[in-house]
Write a protein that holds these residues in place. Structure first.
Motif, PDB file in Angstrom:
ATOM      1  N   ASN A   9       0.804  -1.222   0.000  1.00  0.00           N
ATOM      2  CA  ASN A   9       0.000   0.000   0.000  1.00  0.00           C
ATOM      3  C   ASN A   9       0.837   1.273   0.000  1.00  0.00           C
ATOM      4  O   ASN A   9       0.302   2.360  -0.223  1.00  0.00           O
ATOM      5  CB  ASN A   9      -0.980  -0.008   1.172  1.00  0.00           C
ATOM      6  N   VAL A  52      -1.420  -6.160  -3.346  1.00  0.00           N
ATOM      7  CA  VAL A  52      -2.548  -5.813  -2.489  1.00  0.00           C
ATOM      8  C   VAL A  52      -2.875  -4.332  -2.693  1.00  0.00           C
ATOM      9  O   VAL A  52      -3.621  -3.740  -1.928  1.00  0.00           O
ATOM     10  CB  VAL A  52      -2.273  -6.118  -0.991  1.00  0.00           C
ATOM     11  N   TYR A  88      -8.600 -18.967   6.512  1.00  0.00           N
ATOM     12  CA  TYR A  88      -9.722 -18.068   6.243  1.00  0.00           C
ATOM     13  C   TYR A  88     -10.932 -18.865   5.723  1.00  0.00           C
ATOM     14  O   TYR A  88     -10.774 -19.824   4.970  1.00  0.00           O
ATOM     15  CB  TYR A  88      -9.315 -17.024   5.182  1.00  0.00           C
ATOM     16  N   SER A  93     -10.149 -13.805   0.133  1.00  0.00           N
ATOM     17  CA  SER A  93     -10.239 -12.478   0.752  1.00  0.00           C
ATOM     18  C   SER A  93      -9.032 -12.168   1.650  1.00  0.00           C
ATOM     19  O   SER A  93      -8.883 -11.048   2.144  1.00  0.00           O
ATOM     20  CB  SER A  93     -11.547 -12.342   1.545  1.00  0.00           C
ATOM     21  N   MET A  94      -8.164 -13.143   1.842  1.00  0.00           N
ATOM     22  CA  MET A  94      -6.947 -12.868   2.628  1.00  0.00           C
ATOM     23  C   MET A  94      -5.865 -12.286   1.716  1.00  0.00           C
ATOM     24  O   MET A  94      -5.651 -12.784   0.612  1.00  0.00           O
ATOM     25  CB  MET A  94      -6.432 -14.149   3.281  1.00  0.00           C
ATOM     26  N   GLY A  95      -5.203 -11.242   2.164  1.00  0.00           N
ATOM     27  CA  GLY A  95      -4.173 -10.580   1.365  1.00  0.00           C
ATOM     28  C   GLY A  95      -3.125 -11.580   0.876  1.00  0.00           C
ATOM     29  O   GLY A  95      -2.591 -12.360   1.667  1.00  0.00           O
ATOM     30  N   ASP A  97      -0.175 -11.079  -0.005  1.00  0.00           N
ATOM     31  CA  ASP A  97       1.165 -10.871   0.583  1.00  0.00           C
ATOM     32  C   ASP A  97       1.329 -11.706   1.853  1.00  0.00           C
ATOM     33  O   ASP A  97       2.369 -12.315   2.092  1.00  0.00           O
ATOM     34  CB  ASP A  97       1.443  -9.374   0.837  1.00  0.00           C
ATOM     35  N   ARG A  98       0.269 -11.780   2.657  1.00  0.00           N
ATOM     36  CA  ARG A  98       0.303 -12.594   3.870  1.00  0.00           C
ATOM     37  C   ARG A  98       0.470 -14.069   3.511  1.00  0.00           C
ATOM     38  O   ARG A  98       1.246 -14.802   4.129  1.00  0.00           O
ATOM     39  CB  ARG A  98      -1.005 -12.424   4.657  1.00  0.00           C
ATOM     40  N   ALA A 121       0.471  -1.677   7.016  1.00  0.00           N
ATOM     41  CA  ALA A 121      -0.237  -2.366   8.097  1.00  0.00           C
ATOM     42  C   ALA A 121       0.729  -3.422   8.631  1.00  0.00           C
ATOM     43  O   ALA A 121       1.665  -3.796   7.938  1.00  0.00           O
ATOM     44  CB  ALA A 121      -1.495  -3.032   7.568  1.00  0.00           C
ATOM     45  N   THR A 123       0.805  -7.299   9.865  1.00  0.00           N
ATOM     46  CA  THR A 123       0.008  -8.523   9.944  1.00  0.00           C
ATOM     47  C   THR A 123       0.804  -9.588  10.684  1.00  0.00           C
ATOM     48  O   THR A 123       2.029  -9.638  10.592  1.00  0.00           O
ATOM     49  CB  THR A 123      -0.370  -9.040   8.550  1.00  0.00           C
ATOM     50  N   ILE A 138      -4.561  -8.132  11.852  1.00  0.00           N
ATOM     51  CA  ILE A 138      -4.163  -6.969  11.044  1.00  0.00           C
ATOM     52  C   ILE A 138      -4.264  -5.737  11.932  1.00  0.00           C
ATOM     53  O   ILE A 138      -5.344  -5.468  12.481  1.00  0.00           O
ATOM     54  CB  ILE A 138      -5.100  -6.761   9.832  1.00  0.00           C
TER      55      ILE A 138
END
Ligand SMILES: Nc1ncnc2c1ncn2[C@@H]1O[C@H](COP(=O)(O)OP(=O)(O)OP(=O)(O)O)[C@@H](O)[C@H]1O
Ligand SMILES: CC(C)(CO)[C@@H](O)C(=O)NCCC(=O)O
Ligand SMILES: [K+]
Length: 238
Positions: A9, A52, A88, A93-95, A97-98, A121, A123, A138
């Protein structure tokens, strides 16, 4: 030549892997800036992408790929990959990158671990010893905490740059900067402590722009890995 790109981001991080084995790294504000720099390295055969950021960045990557005549392999979070299972309810829907950071940590250490990505952020994700993801957390990153205090108060005025200390602050600047860091460190310690109740050998992996600032942690070791997200791309798109 392969290009790995991690669009977050705040920034775009990339790595060029030449056939000779030489790797070149870069960080830019936008993908266009990154593309110019990557172009200097040669023409890629493919781009492995984690994003993301907003859709316009992905379009920028596709435009550059068309210009180079190469393919884009865009990673997505799925139920299973690289030996691990996503916790999840809706994996997509989970980023991503994670997800990629978890995959890269699992590749290094097939055991229980918490994976911390300290970017815009922060995580923290939890993996058990069979590669089951238990979910994660998060929270705002250092800059975001700082900016929200600046924006929401009259008398908190701050200058750029922060010191990596957690002692009680004796100026506004220190009180805010040390506070953000202490919150994040304590948070990582708490998540790890909880996992230790069921997984005695649980490790801690840390990545992201502010990752090194989170170390050292109290009474425990943590492994700092510069590019877990990019490393994850190489696992899912060998
Ligand atoms: N040169 C830099 N420019 C901007 N941020 C930097 C720089 N060096 C370190 N940082 C730190 O890195 C953090 C951003 O980390 P990172 O680049 O991993 O974020 P990101 O990938 O954009 O974030 P996210 O993935 O959460 O969207 C900032 O909070 C900042 O404190
Ligand atoms: C949490 C961030 C911003 C961290 O970069 C990213 O992974 C993201 O946008 N995730 C989507 C929401 C989620 O992971 O549940
Ligand atoms: K990130």
């Amino acid at each position: 030549m392969i290009v790995d790109v991690d669009v977050g981001n705040t920034r775009v991080k990339w790595r060029v892997s030449h056939d000779s084995g030489v790797n070149i790294h870069g960080v830019h504000k936008t993908f266009d800036d990154a593309a110019r720099e990557i172009g200097v390295q040669g023409v890629p055969t493919r781009i492995r992408l984690s994003s993301v950021g907003n859709a316009s960045v992905t379009r920028g990557v596709e435009t550059a790929a068309a210009h180079w005549g190469c393919i884009v392999q865009k990673a997505q979070t799925t139920k299973n990959a690289g030996g691990i299972t996503c916790g999840y309810e809706q994996p997509e829907s989970m980023g991503v990158d994670r997800w990629l950071a978890l995959i890269a940590a699992w590749q290094q250490y097939q055991g229980a671990c918490v994976v911390v990505d300290a970017g815009s952020a922060v995580t923290i994700d939890v993996l058990d010893s069979v590669g089951q993801h238990h979910g994660g957390y998060i929270v705002p990153g250092v800059m975001m905490m700082r900016n929200s205090l600046l924006g929401g108060t009259a008398k908190i005025l701050l200058s750029e740059g922060f010191r990596r200390e957690v002692t009680p602050g004796v100026s506004t600047q220190e009180a805010v900067d040390h506070g953000a860091l202490l919150m994040l460190r304590s948070f990582v310690e708490a998540v790890h402590e909880e996992l230790l109740c069921s997984e005695a050998n649980a490790k801690i992996f840390v990545t992201g722009g502010d990752g090194e600032s989170l170390l050292p942690l109290k009474d425990r070791e943590a492994v700092y890995c510069k590019d877990l997200v990019l490393d994850g791309l190489a696992v899912v798109f060998p």
